[in-house]
Design an enzyme around this catalytic site. Structure first.
Site, short mmCIF file in Angstrom:
data_model
loop_
_atom_site.label_atom_id
_atom_site.label_comp_id
_atom_site.label_asym_id
_atom_site.label_seq_id
_atom_site.Cartn_x
_atom_site.Cartn_y
_atom_site.Cartn_z
CG ASN A 1 -0.30 0.02 2.52
OD1 ASN A 1 0.88 0.36 2.62
ND2 ASN A 1 -1.03 -0.31 3.57
CG ASP B 1 -6.49 -7.90 4.60
OD1 ASP B 1 -5.30 -7.60 4.38
OD2 ASP B 1 -7.04 -7.78 5.72
N1 LIG Z 1 -11.34 5.36 0.45
C1 LIG Z 1 -11.40 4.55 -0.61
N2 LIG Z 1 -12.23 4.84 -1.62
C2 LIG Z 1 -12.32 4.03 -2.67
N3 LIG Z 1 -11.62 2.92 -2.84
C3 LIG Z 1 -10.77 2.57 -1.89
C4 LIG Z 1 -10.62 3.35 -0.71
N4 LIG Z 1 -9.72 2.75 0.08
C5 LIG Z 1 -9.33 1.63 -0.57
N5 LIG Z 1 -9.96 1.51 -1.76
C6 LIG Z 1 -9.80 0.40 -2.73
O1 LIG Z 1 -9.16 -0.70 -2.08
C7 LIG Z 1 -7.86 -0.96 -2.66
C8 LIG Z 1 -6.88 -1.34 -1.55
O2 LIG Z 1 -6.83 -0.26 -0.65
P1 LIG Z 1 -5.56 0.25 0.21
O3 LIG Z 1 -4.56 0.88 -0.67
O4 LIG Z 1 -6.17 1.11 1.26
O5 LIG Z 1 -4.97 -1.11 0.80
P2 LIG Z 1 -4.40 -1.39 2.25
O6 LIG Z 1 -3.80 -0.16 2.84
O7 LIG Z 1 -3.53 -2.58 2.10
O8 LIG Z 1 -5.74 -1.74 3.04
P3 LIG Z 1 -5.92 -2.45 4.44
O9 LIG Z 1 -4.67 -2.27 5.24
O10 LIG Z 1 -7.10 -1.76 5.04
O11 LIG Z 1 -6.16 -3.88 4.10
C9 LIG Z 1 -7.51 0.32 -3.43
O12 LIG Z 1 -6.67 0.08 -4.53
C10 LIG Z 1 -8.89 0.77 -3.87
O13 LIG Z 1 -9.30 0.02 -5.02
O1 LIG Z 2 -0.93 -2.86 11.06
P1 LIG Z 2 -1.74 -2.75 12.30
O2 LIG Z 2 -2.59 -1.54 12.35
O3 LIG Z 2 -0.94 -2.92 13.55
O4 LIG Z 2 -2.70 -4.04 12.26
C1 LIG Z 2 -3.58 -4.37 11.22
C2 LIG Z 2 -4.91 -3.67 11.38
O5 LIG Z 2 -4.74 -2.30 11.13
C3 LIG Z 2 -5.98 -4.14 10.39
O6 LIG Z 2 -5.41 -4.26 9.09
C4 LIG Z 2 -6.37 -4.50 8.06
O7 LIG Z 2 -5.66 -4.61 6.85
C5 LIG Z 2 -7.16 -5.76 8.33
O8 LIG Z 2 -6.34 -6.88 8.09
C6 LIG Z 2 -7.70 -5.78 9.75
O9 LIG Z 2 -8.24 -7.04 10.00
C7 LIG Z 2 -6.60 -5.47 10.76
O10 LIG Z 2 -7.13 -5.40 12.07
#
Ligand SMILES: Nc1ncnc2c1ncn2[C@@H]1O[C@H](COP(=O)(O)OP(=O)(O)OP(=O)(O)O)[C@@H](O)[C@H]1O
Ligand SMILES: O=P(O)(O)OC[C@@H](O)[C@H]1O[C@@H](O)[C@@H](O)[C@@H](O)[C@@H]1O
Length: 546
Positions: free
Chosen positions: A217, A296
């Site tokens: 991310n 995820d």
């Molecule tokens: N606020 C948002 N609005 C629209 N789409 C979103 C938003 N947040 C995430 N997405 C969608 O979800 C995908 C994965 O999001 P993100 O980049 O936040 O992953 P992440 O940080 O690994 O998420 P998490 O840690 O919550 O699992 C993005 O590429 C997008 O398609």
């Molecule tokens: O990285 P930190 O914040 O310590 O832990 C992960 C959490 O922020 C959350 O992450 C998200 O992607 C999910 O996997 C959710 O289940 C999880 O609780």
């Protein structure tokens, strides 16, 4: 500023493509290995402050326990139709049992979980009042698992790896993926060469293990590249996409992966692949998304799609569509196959959402070769990019704007297309989501450049520009300036080459008055249609080149 040449691949996968993919991924065997978390949601309401301190008092009316972290990835794989072997370690405590129950309710077996006595299962407890998170408490052991558990986990991995279709590492840095476990994974991968997708806080640790894809991310990619986050007042780089785009090769080099799917929350994602142009995934920005774990969902869907041999852009769009389903939900969420089908049925794919107009550029069409193997084929004629009517243009930009797409507009003659044009148009596209090009009509070129121009007719110029992946739409204009088009398009970004300054650009005040931004892109020296014509004339004068 270094002038990069960007050329996004733009796919247009229809609902049918994505639906067939959903059928194909059913029953794939996927290993998910990583940090299991128990997500707890204490939900209630608050109507007063505490007497001891100015903090809200929450009356809890409901508590919910949901698989989180790697366990959420496992549940997402399952709910999209895959079969999961979920390998992790938990403690012999209440949270561990709650997690196993929550997994079993979602049809994910907990029999591959190692129970380490004395370890405290990771738990993240959110306190919510009226759907708003007030505070999160983190519990649990984050140290590396002990040697016995590590050995048991390695044994389990060794038993299961040969028979799986793909594997996902979901490493939050909480002690499951020790160096020995990573080394074992590397050995197994060298032997079996499965689709292996890594979602890890520290991706550098996986550089040499034969990873197919990584999914950092924004924070993770910044850490990997060792660069600071984008500042709101940055004048030259306005978006995360723009910031990360030049680093594709570096990300692939640092992670050792063939594919890097960088997710950028509300900005969607960029998918880099060795030997290919970057691919964009789009999303409907949800400003205050309360979802945990969209990443995820993304990684689960991406892995399933890659495991059936889908072309990377298709796999990425599939993943983005699954993520789009969950961002509308509260808390730790999953996307089920049924929800994805319904989402697709309503015509809301990651690419088409609300616009109904996408579907241009590389078609990335595919056909099913065997029950599990997809292959890219390009036998669809790309839909027209040329817009012949101002009403159609207005409808189009309105729908893009409604879908949250950033519109970039530029204009020009593009008489004999050269490398400078291509580089410039790719750069322009990178400044937003949709690139619309205003093309001077033949008459307007004659007025501007003399009776010997244009060399190529409007029809031919349209055909040539339509062949560029970065150009989404083309429209001709008769006037000397594109002001009328600008009034209709109301571009977020208006782009011209660096041979202009803001002061010498007649359209600049209008664009800014309409709320847009004017960007002057670096000029590629010695590349111009006039220069090409002069050179041909010189050669013809010397009797060369007949
Ligand atoms: N606020 C948002 N609005 C629209 N789409 C979103 C938003 N947040 C995430 N997405 C969608 O979800 C995908 C994965 O999001 P993100 O980049 O936040 O992953 P992440 O940080 O690994 O998420 P998490 O840690 O919550 O699992 C993005 O590429 C997008 O398609
Ligand atoms: O990285 P930190 O914040 O310590 O832990 C992960 C959490 O922020 C959350 O992450 C998200 O992607 C999910 O996997 C959710 O289940 C999880 O609780």
């Amino acid at each position: 500023m270094k002038h990069h040449v960007f050329n996004f691949q733009h796919s247009a996968f229809s609902t049918a493509h994505l639906n067939s993919l959903l059928d194909a991924v059913t029953n794939l065997n996927i290993i998910v290995i990583g940090d299991a978390i128990l997500d707890c949601y204490l939900e209630g309401f608050s109507d007063r402050l505490c007497r001891e301190a100015p903090v809200p008092v929450v009356t809890v009316t409901n508590s919910e326990y949901v698989p989180g972290g790697a366990a959420n990835t496992a549940v997402n794989v399952r709910s999209l139709g895959g079969k999961v072997t979920f390998i992790s370690a938990i403690g012999d405590d209440g949270e561990g049992s709650l997690l196993c129950q929550a997994l079993s309710r979602r049809s994910v077996p907990s029999k591959h979980l190692i129970v380490q006595s004395g370890r405290q299962t990771l738990a993240k407890q959110r306190v919510m009042a009226s759907s708003q998170i007030l505070v999160r408490f983190d519990f649990g052991t984050t140290d590396a698992i002990d040697e016995d558990s590590e050995q048991a986990l390695i044994d389990e991995l060794e038993r299961r790896y040969p028979e799986c279709d793909a594997a996902i590492v979901s490493d939050y840095g909480y002690g499951i993926l020790t160096q020995r476990v990573i080394d074992k994974l590397s050995q197994l991968q060298a032997r079996h060469n499965h689709v292996l997708v890594v979602d890890a806080k520290n991706l550098a640790a996986y550089r040499h293990i034969g990873t197919t894809a990584v999914k950092p991310n924004y924070e993770q990619v910044l850490k990997l590249l060792n660069i600071p986050p984008l500042k709101a007042d940055n004048q030259s780089v306005k978006s995360r996409v723009e910031q990360i785009l030049p680093y594709g090769d570096r990300i692939l080099e640092l992670t050792g992966a063939t594919i890097a799917a960088v997710t950028l929350d509300a900005e969607g994602g960029i998918i880099f692949e060795r030997g290919s142009q970057p691919h964009r995934t789009y999303t409907q920005p949800t400003i205050q998304s309360r979802t945990a774990g969209a990443g995820d969902t993304f990684v689960s869907a991406l892995t399933l799609a890659l495991a059936v041999g889908a072309a990377t852009p298709l796999a990425a769009d599939f993943a983005a569509t699954a993520a789009a389903v969950v961002v509308g939900k509260d808390g730790t969420s999953v996307c089920s196959a049924e929800e994805l089908r319904e989402f697709l049925l309503n015509g809301e794919t990651g690419e088409e959402k609300d616009t109904g107009t996408r579907g241009h550029g590389d078609t990335g069409n595919f056909s099913i070769q065997s029950p599990r193997v997809f292959e890219a084929a390009s036998n669809e004629v790309p839909p027209q990019k040329y817009i012949s009517d101002l009403n159609q243009l207005l409808a189009l930009v309105t729908s893009y704007r409604k879908a949250g797409r950033k519109i970039v507009f530029t204009n020009g003659c593009f008489d004999i297309l050269h490398a400078g044009h291509v580089s410039y148009l790719n750069y322009a596209k990178a400044l937003g989501d949709i690139l619309i090009v205003g093309l001077n009509s033949d008459n307007s070129i004659r007025r501007l450049k003399g009776s010997s121009r244009p060399i190529n007719t409007l029809e031919d110029r349209i055909q040539v520009l339509s062949g560029l992946g970065c150009v989404d739409h083309l429209i001709a204009f008769e006037e000397d300036t594109p002001s009328n088009l600008i009034r209709i398009v109301r571009p977020d970004v208006f782009v011209k080459g660096g041979n202009y300054t803001k002061e010498t650009l007649p359209e600049a005040p209008l664009v800014e008055q309409l709320g847009g931004e004017v960007r002057l892109l670096p000029f590629v020296e010695n590349r111009s249609t006039t220069r090409i014509i002069e050179r041909i004339r010189e050669l013809a004068g010397k009797g060369i080149g007949d």
